[in-house]
Design an enzyme around this catalytic site. Structure first.
Site, short mmCIF file in Angstrom:
data_model
loop_
_atom_site.label_atom_id
_atom_site.label_comp_id
_atom_site.label_asym_id
_atom_site.label_seq_id
_atom_site.Cartn_x
_atom_site.Cartn_y
_atom_site.Cartn_z
N SER A 671 -42.43 -53.60 -25.82
CA SER A 671 -42.49 -52.17 -26.12
C SER A 671 -42.40 -51.38 -24.82
CB SER A 671 -43.77 -51.87 -26.90
OG SER A 671 -43.66 -50.65 -27.56
N ASP A 762 -38.20 -53.09 -37.09
CA ASP A 762 -38.99 -52.26 -36.18
C ASP A 762 -38.61 -50.79 -36.35
OD1 ASP A 762 -40.38 -51.13 -34.08
OD2 ASP A 762 -39.61 -52.50 -32.55
N HIS A 794 -42.62 -54.09 -35.37
CA HIS A 794 -42.69 -53.93 -33.92
C HIS A 794 -43.49 -55.02 -33.21
CE1 HIS A 794 -42.24 -51.70 -30.25
NE2 HIS A 794 -43.55 -51.50 -30.11
#
Length: 819
Positions: A671, A762, A794
Site C-alpha cells: 500500500s 482491491d 487490499h
C-alpha cells in the site's frame, strides 16, 4: 490502530487495527542441476533436508518457476507451514465465580485452514485460581471445542448465557442461538426480509446485551430494497417473489457502499432481539443517511423508565461539498461520526407510540465520537474521538478520550456537556506518554474502583497496556517498559489477562496484578501462564532462538526550517537481527498508511523471513502513529520526499553502526509501503538487491479517479489545504502534482528486480495502479514478476493468498541475494 492504506499485516489489528489502521497491520535448499557447481550462496537454507527428491517434468512445471527455484519453493513452503500452523488468540472473556479466589475464562482461538481457505475457530475454557500471593493457576479444559460456521460469539454480562451468530451465505437466513451453560435455549432463523448478515467487522459491529439479559441489540444489513420486476409483458407493477418462474428482477438505482471490504454490503441498521419471544424489531426513526454501528445499552433507573440505546452514526453525505458520497471507511478514522441515542423498540406500548426520536449527543464542537462505553455505576458515558483526523484530513491520527455525565433519570438530552479526559498530545517529551492510539474497548474495561478504564494503545514502536482514570485524567502504563509489545485480552476483576510478544518471539499469555500503589501510581507484577493455546513448534524455536530485537532511535537530519518541534524529535526503527548481523542480508520493511505504525509485536510473515537468515528492519518514519500529533502532521504534503528520506536515513544509521552490510539490502512494502518501495528503487536505484511491492500506490494521478478514498490523494499531496481542493474532477494542475509525487515519475531510473503482489478486488488501490507500473517497467526492460490474486481485497489476507504471497517473497529474495 490501522490506517487508510493498510499496513503489511492484518488489523488492527486496531487501528490496526489503527490497530487496526490502520490491522501488510513467509526456506529451501538450492537444487544443484548444473553441469558445474554454482558459486556459494549468501544464505543457506535452515531446512535443506526437507527438500523433496521428486522432480517435475518441464510440462508440469508451474508457471513462473524453473529448475533453479522449484526446490527452493518446495523447501520454503514446508517451513512457512510451520509458522502458519500456529494458532492465535482472537478474544478472551473472564467471568466471576462464587468463590472470590477463582474465576472462569473463555478464549476464542483461530488457526489457519489452508485447504478450506478459512480460519478454523475454537473455544478453550479454563478455571483461574488466584491465591492472592502473586501465584495464579490456570486449569485448562482437555481439548478446545471447534465452532464451525460461526461468525462471532458474545457472552452475556453474567457469563451465564452465550449468543452465537451464524451469518448465512448467498442470501440464506442468519441464525441466532442463545446458549446456557449446557444447551441451546433458543434458536432463531432470521430471513432476509427481516435483515441480512450481522456486522462482525470490528467497526460497524455492535452487539450488546442489556443488563437484565432479556434483550440483545445489534447491527445488521438492512433487508434488500425492492427492485423493478419484468415479465413477458414488460414491467410488472405487482413485483415478484423468488417463486415466480415467469418474472425476473432488474437492478434498480445504484446505491453507494462504504468502499474497501464493504462491496455488496447493505446499509448497517439497528435491530433488537427479545430473547423470550424470539421477536426481532428494527429500530425506526433513524435517517437513511446514517449508517449505524457500535451500539450499547444506556443505564436506566429501575422505576420502569424507558430503556435507551446509544450508537455511532456515520453520515453518507461526506463527499465533496457535503454531497452524497460514501468515501471508503476501512482504516479511515477521518470520517465524521457522532453519538446518538434512541429508545428501545421494546417498550410499554403507551410509552412507545409512533416513531421514536433520535437525539444527537455530540453535535457541539466534536466532529468525531465512537466506541461508547458506560461506567459501571452508569454515571458517565465514555468514548473515543478522532477529531484531529477529521479536522485535518489525516486518515489516522492521535485520539482523545471524553466523557459525558449521564442524567440520573436515564433520559438523555442533546445539551449534555462533553468533558475532556485525555486530550490530543501534540509534542511528547522523550519517553513520556505519546498520546492515545486506541482502536476500541473491551466489553467490560473497568477496574473495581469504577473510574479506571484499561485499554491497549500504541506507545511509539510498541503496543502497551494503559490505565486511565476518567475522573483525574491520569494515564499510567500498566505493561512493562521493554522492547516487547503487550496486548490486552480481558480483565479478571482487578487482574489482567494479556499477551506479550516481539517481532521474532511468538505471543505468550501473561497474567498481571497490581501489587503496590505509591501515591497515585500503581506497580504491576506479571507472570507467564502455561497454556496450550499458543504452541510453537521446535523448528520455529530453533530457527529464531539466536535472533535479537532492538528499537533504534533515528535522529532527524536537516533541514529543520518550518518543522514543528515534534517533527524534529527522533523517529524509530525496529531491528530484528541475526547473530553476526552484518554478515546476513537485510530486508527493509515499510508499513502502509502512511499514518499507521509497525509495533514490536509478533508478525508471522516477518518471523518467517527472519528464519530464512535475513535481518528485518522496520522503519516508523515521521507520520507514523504513536509519536505525537506534530510528528504525524509533518508528513502530509511531503510524501515521496520526507518519508523516503527518513527511510534512507534509517538505513544509513544501521549501516554506519556496522549492524548491516550496505550491499545486501532488499525492500518490501504494501500500500503506502509499496509507494515507498517503488519510490526508493527509483530515487536510490543502486541501493537495493531486490524489491517486493504489495498493492502499491504507483501513480497518484491514476489512483485519484479509481480509489474509494480520493480525498487521501489530495490530503497527502497538499497537506491540510488538500481538504479545500478535493474534487471528483481534479484539474490538470492537480493531476500534474499528483504525478510528480508518484513513484512512476522516477521509473526510468529503476534497476532493481521487483515482485508485485496484486489483488484484483482491491478498491483502495485498484489493480490498475500496479499493472500500469509493471507494464511501463517491462517496456523499459526491467525484471518484473507479477502474481495476481483474483478474489482478494487490499490486504491480500485470505489464507491461501497470504501463504502463496509470502512464500514468493522468500523465494524472490533468496534468488536475488544468491545471484
Amino acid at each position: 490502530m490501522a490506517s487508510v492504506l493498510s499496513p503489511s499485516h492484518s488489523i488492527i489489528s486496531h487501528y490496526s487495527s489503527l490497530r487496526h489502521c490502520c490491522s501488510f497491520p513467509r526456506t529451501f535448499s538450492f537444487l544443484r542441476l548444473f553441469s558445474k557447481p554454482p558459486r556459494a550462496s549468501l544464505i543457506s537454507s535452515p531446512i535443506s533436508t526437507m527438500g523433496s527428491s521428486d522432480t517435475l517434468s518441464e510440462k508440469d512445471m508451474p508457471l513462473g518457476l524453473d529448475a533453479s527455484t522449484v526446490e527452493e519453493y518446495s523447501s520454503q513452503s514446508k517451513l512457512l507451514l510451520e509458522f502458519t500452523k500456529m494458532p492465535t488468540v482472537d478474544k478472551a472473556w473472564a467471568f466471576k465465580s462464587d468463590n472470590d479466589n477463582t474465576s472462569k475464562a473463555m478464549f476464542l482461538v483461530s488457526q489457519t485452514n489452508l485447504l478450506a481457505n478459512k480460519r478454523r475457530k475454537s473455544i478453550l475454557s479454563t478455571h483461574i485460581s488466584n491465591s492472592g500471593n502473586q501465584t495464579v493457576q490456570f486449569q485448562w479444559s482437555p481439548f478446545p471445542i471447534e465452532i464451525t460456521g460461526v461468525s462471532t460469539v458474545v457472552p452475556s454480562p453474567s457469563g451465564l448465557k452465550l449468543l452465537v451468530v451464524r451469518n448465512g451465505e448467498s442470501e440464506s437466513p442468519t441464525k441466532l442461538e442463545i446458549w446456557n451453560q449446557c444447551q441451546v435455549e433458543k434458536e432463531i432463523n432470521v430471513q432476509q426480509s427481516v435483515h441480512g448478515s450481522i456486522y462482525t467487522d470490528a467497526w460497524f459491529e455492535g452487539i450488546s446485551w442489556n443488563k437484565e439479559e432479556t434483550l440483545i441489540a445489534y447491527v445488521a444489513e438492512e433487508p434488500p430494497l425492492p427492485k423493478p420486476s419484468f415479465n413477458d409483458s414488460g414491467f410488472s407493477k405487482k413485483g415478484s417473489n423468488e417463486k415466480d418462474s415467469d418474472t425476473w428482477k432488474g437492478q434498480g438505482d445504484w446505491e453507494e457502499e462504504w468502499g474497501e471490504t464493504y462491496f455488496k454490503k447493505r446499509r448497517p441498521t439497528l435491530f433488537v432481539l427479545d430473547i423470550s419471544s424470539g421477536e426481532i424489531r428494527a429500530v425506526e426513526g433513524v435517517s437513511r443517511s446514517l449508517s449505524i454501528g457500535q451500539v450499547v445499552w444506556a443505564p436506566h433507573s429501575s422505576n420502569g423508565s424507558t430503556a435507551y440505546l446509544v450508537f455511532v452514526g456515520w453520515s453518507s453525505e461526506n463527499g465533496f461539498q457535503n454531497t452524497p458520497r460514501k468515501l471508503g471507511i476501512k482504516y479511515c478514522y477521518n470520517r465524521p461520526c457522532s453519538l446518538y441515542t434512541i429508545p428501545s423498540p421494546f417498550q410499554n406500548e403507551s410509552k412507545n407510540e409512533g416513531i421514536s426520536t433520535v437525539t444527537e449527543l455530540t453535535r457541539h464542537g466534536l466532529s468525531s465520537a465512537f466506541f461508547p462505553v458506560f461506567s459501571p455505576d452508569g454515571d458517565y458515558l465514555v468514548f473515543l474521538s478522532a477529531k484531529s483526523a477529521v479536522d485535518s484530513g489525516a486518515h489516522g491520527a492521535t485520539c482523545s478520550l471524553h466523557k459525558i455525565e449521564w442524567p440520573s433519570d436515564g433520559v438523555p438530552k442533546p445539551e449534555l456537556t462533553i468533558h475532556d479526559v485525555v486530550p490530543v498530545v501534540m509534542c511528547p517529551n522523550e519517553e513520556s506518554f505519546p498520546g492515545l492510539y486506541c482502536s476500541g474497548f473491551l466489553s467490560n474495561p473497568w477496574l473495581s474502583d469504577g473510574s479506571t478504564i484499561v485499554v491497549s494503545s500504541v506507545w511509539r514502536s510498541r503496543d502497551a497496556i494503559l490505565s486511565i482514570n476518567i475522573l483525574s485524567g491520569e494515564v499510567s502504563q500498566v505493561s512493562p517498559d521493554s522492547d516487547y509489545s503487550w496486548d490486552l485480552l480481558s480483565l479478571d476483576g482487578d487482574n489482567i489477562i494479556a499477551v506479550s510478544s516481539c517481532t521474532i518471539d511468538p505471543p505468550k499469555v501473561k497474567y498481571g496484578h497490581c501489587t503496590a500503589k505509591s501515591g497515585q501510581s500503581s506497580r504491576w507484577t506479571w507472570v507467564e501462564v502455561s497454556n496450550p493455546l499458543l504452541t510453537c513448534s521446535g523448528k520455529i524455536k530453533s530457527f529464531l532462538s539466536d535472533r535479537n530485537i532492538d528499537i533504534l532511535k533515528v535522529p532527524v537530519t536537516g533541514p529543520f526550517d518550518g518543522l514543528s518541534n515534534g517533527a524534529k524529535n527522533p523517529y524509530e526503527a525496529i531491528f530484528a537481527s541475526c547473530k553476526e548481523s552484518a554478515s546476513h542480508p537485510t530486508i527493509l520493511v515499510l508499513h502502509g498508511g502512511p499514518h499507521s505504525v509497525f509495533t514490536s509485536s509478533y508478525y508471522k510473515s516477518y518471523a518467517f523471513l527472519s528464519s530464512l537468515g535475513f535481518n528485518i528492519l522496520m522503519v516508523n518514519y515521521r507520520g507514523s502513529l504513536g509519536f505525537g500529533e506534530e510528528a504525524l502532521q509533518s508528513l502530509p504534503g511531503n510524501i515521496g520526499s520526507q518519508d523516503v528520506n527518513d527511510v534512507l536515513a534509517a538505513l544509513d544509521y544501521v549501516i554506519e553502526k556496522g549492524l548491516i552490510d550496505a550491499n545486501k539490502v532488499a525492500v518490501v512494502g504494501g500500500s503506502h509501503g509499496g509507494f515507498l518501495t517503488t519510490h526508493l528503487i527509483g530515487q536510490a536505484p543502486d541501493r537495493f538487491v531486490a524489491a517486493v511491492a504489495r498493492n502499491p500506490v504507483c501513480n497518484l494521478s491514476l489512483m485519484v479517479g479509481t480509489t474509494d478514498i480520493p480525498d487521501w490523494v489530495y490530503f497527502e499531496s497538499y497537506g491540510k489545504e488538500g481538504k479545500n481542493y478535493f474534487s471528483e474532477s481534479p484539474s490538470v494542475e492537480y493531476l500534474s502534482l499528483f504525478y510528480q509525487k508518484s513513484p512512476i515519475s522516477h521509473l526510468s531510473k529503476v534497476k532493481t528486480p521487483v515482485l508485485f503482489l496484486l489483488a484484483a478486488q482491491d478498491l483502495r488501490v485498484p489493480i490498475s495502479n500496479g499493472l500500469q507500473y509493471v507494464r511501463a517497467l517491462r517496456e523499459r526492460g526491467g525484471e518484473v514478476k507479477v502474481i495476481v490474486f483474483p478474489d482478494d481485497v487490499h490486504g491480500i489476507d485470505r489464507p491461501q493468498s497470504d501463504f502463496e504471497g509470502f512464500l514468493n517473497v522468500g523465494v524472490w529474495f533468496k534468488k536475488h541475494f544468491n545471484k
